[in-house]
Design an enzyme around this catalytic site. Sequence first.
Site, mmCIF file in Angstrom:
data_model
loop_
_atom_site.group_PDB
_atom_site.id
_atom_site.type_symbol
_atom_site.label_atom_id
_atom_site.label_comp_id
_atom_site.label_asym_id
_atom_site.label_seq_id
_atom_site.Cartn_x
_atom_site.Cartn_y
_atom_site.Cartn_z
ATOM 1 N N MET A 30 0.835 -1.203 0.000
ATOM 2 C CA MET A 30 0.000 0.000 0.000
ATOM 3 C C MET A 30 0.872 1.257 0.000
ATOM 4 O O MET A 30 0.390 2.352 0.280
ATOM 5 C CB MET A 30 -0.938 -0.001 1.204
ATOM 6 N N GLY A 31 2.160 1.104 -0.307
ATOM 7 C CA GLY A 31 3.025 2.277 -0.371
ATOM 8 C C GLY A 31 3.476 2.736 1.002
ATOM 9 O O GLY A 31 3.402 1.992 1.974
ATOM 10 N N ALA A 32 3.953 3.997 1.072
ATOM 11 C CA ALA A 32 4.615 4.506 2.275
ATOM 12 C C ALA A 32 5.713 3.495 2.658
ATOM 13 O O ALA A 32 5.786 3.016 3.790
ATOM 14 C CB ALA A 32 3.639 4.742 3.428
ATOM 15 N N GLY A 36 10.894 -2.663 5.856
ATOM 16 C CA GLY A 36 10.306 -3.992 5.648
ATOM 17 C C GLY A 36 10.063 -4.248 4.174
ATOM 18 O O GLY A 36 10.496 -5.267 3.616
ATOM 19 N N HIS A 37 9.381 -3.299 3.534
ATOM 20 C CA HIS A 37 9.157 -3.432 2.088
ATOM 21 C C HIS A 37 10.499 -3.541 1.349
ATOM 22 O O HIS A 37 10.650 -4.337 0.421
ATOM 23 C CB HIS A 37 8.413 -2.209 1.554
ATOM 24 N N LYS A 149 4.768 -10.146 9.158
ATOM 25 C CA LYS A 149 4.251 -9.088 10.028
ATOM 26 C C LYS A 149 2.715 -9.129 10.098
ATOM 27 O O LYS A 149 2.126 -8.967 11.152
ATOM 28 C CB LYS A 149 4.740 -7.742 9.493
ATOM 29 N N VAL A 176 10.695 -7.271 9.565
ATOM 30 C CA VAL A 176 11.823 -6.356 9.776
ATOM 31 C C VAL A 176 11.446 -5.388 10.893
ATOM 32 O O VAL A 176 10.336 -4.841 10.904
ATOM 33 C CB VAL A 176 12.159 -5.586 8.484
ATOM 34 N N SER A 186 3.927 1.203 8.109
ATOM 35 C CA SER A 186 3.591 2.534 7.592
ATOM 36 C C SER A 186 2.825 3.333 8.629
ATOM 37 O O SER A 186 2.823 4.559 8.608
ATOM 38 C CB SER A 186 2.752 2.406 6.321
HETATM 39 P P1 AMP Z 1 1.470 -2.933 3.484
HETATM 40 O O1 AMP Z 1 2.068 -1.931 2.541
HETATM 41 O O2 AMP Z 1 1.503 -2.520 4.907
HETATM 42 O O3 AMP Z 1 0.125 -3.421 3.019
HETATM 43 O O4 AMP Z 1 2.440 -4.192 3.420
HETATM 44 C C1 AMP Z 1 2.796 -4.771 2.189
HETATM 45 C C2 AMP Z 1 3.516 -6.071 2.439
HETATM 46 O O5 AMP Z 1 4.689 -5.823 3.200
HETATM 47 C C3 AMP Z 1 2.681 -7.075 3.223
HETATM 48 O O6 AMP Z 1 2.916 -8.369 2.701
HETATM 49 C C4 AMP Z 1 3.218 -6.915 4.615
HETATM 50 O O7 AMP Z 1 3.056 -8.069 5.407
HETATM 51 C C5 AMP Z 1 4.684 -6.630 4.352
HETATM 52 N N1 AMP Z 1 5.274 -5.944 5.500
HETATM 53 C C6 AMP Z 1 4.746 -4.923 6.217
HETATM 54 N N2 AMP Z 1 5.541 -4.588 7.266
HETATM 55 C C7 AMP Z 1 6.602 -5.427 7.218
HETATM 56 C C8 AMP Z 1 7.775 -5.598 8.025
HETATM 57 N N3 AMP Z 1 8.015 -4.843 9.107
HETATM 58 N N4 AMP Z 1 8.663 -6.556 7.669
HETATM 59 C C9 AMP Z 1 8.435 -7.335 6.584
HETATM 60 N N5 AMP Z 1 7.348 -7.231 5.781
HETATM 61 C C10 AMP Z 1 6.439 -6.288 6.077
#
Ligand code: AMP
Length: 285
Positions: A30-32, A36-37, A149, A176, A186
């Site tokens: 979802m950006g930001a 981790g990303h 996560k 991470v 984010s």
């Molecule tokens: P999001 O942008 O928050 O929807 O996350 C996109 C992807 O990144 C999802 O598969 C999350 O599980 C993963 N993600 C989010 N936070 C972390 C993190 N701290 N470490 C590793 N992967 C992450």
Amino acid sequence: VIVTEEPEHFRRLMDDARSSGRAVGFHPTMGALHGGHRANIRQMAAECGTVAISIFVNPLQFGPGEDFSSYPRQLDADLATAEQAGAEVVFVPAPDAMFPSPPLVTVRAGALADHWEGRRRPGHFDGVATVVTKLLALAGPCHAYFGEKDYQQLVIVRRLVTDLSLPVVVVACPTVRETDGLAMSSRNRYLSEAERAASPVLYWSLLAGKRAIEEKRVTDAARVEEEMLAVAGAEPLLQLEYAAAVDPATLAQLSTVDGTARLMVAGRVGGARLIDNVSAEPQEA
Ligand code: AMP
């Protein structure tokens, strides 16, 4: 880096990569973008011939009163981060391109969504399942990377891919963390300085549960949860929602820990709702 807003263009780029013999890695976000990303993109770059991500703040997975409109959007910074980490294709659909009107046919996450996050965020995992199905349909056969996560999401996506026979291999990425243990998210940017300083308590409570299982050899799940609650309850800025030991496959709450368990916590710190989890493995006698 190739940036496209067009679903059919994204599909063509993935088809072209495969027809030239390269395996496709795809990471929906979802950006930001944060560390981790970035780690997940780097992992894809090491494992796949072509590295693609999507950036889409999916309206279907936000409930009324949640942070859809305030969710951070920072496309230029994200494109720089993605490229630097090794992304070659970035799919950034406009909301109207993904969902010109609210979809009539949707995907239901089923009983796995009855627990934990799904209980507190009605419809959330149906929204996730629907957008992930659509993104994977556009990406085509690929390795799809999801973070541990969001553990419940990972379990649901694995089941979605199996149950609907999607031509996708799901790859789990380790969580991470910041140096003090807080899982990168984010939503961490919603935290004030004091709230940010309080937030690692979620991870400490997970570690207390993990220590109970792995070092103190506690098998009564209620006692493991008490250890987690004792740590989480000591932080006044945290409004804990749950701290539980669950079956890693079904997500059902355990009564006895006699195999690998997943410890999950969620709570609110100021304006941010935070979640975290770890695996805990009882040691052989
Ligand atoms: P999001 O942008 O928050 O929807 O996350 C996109 C992807 O990144 C999802 O598969 C999350 O599980 C993963 N993600 C989010 N936070 C972390 C993190 N701290 N470490 C590793 N992967 C992450």
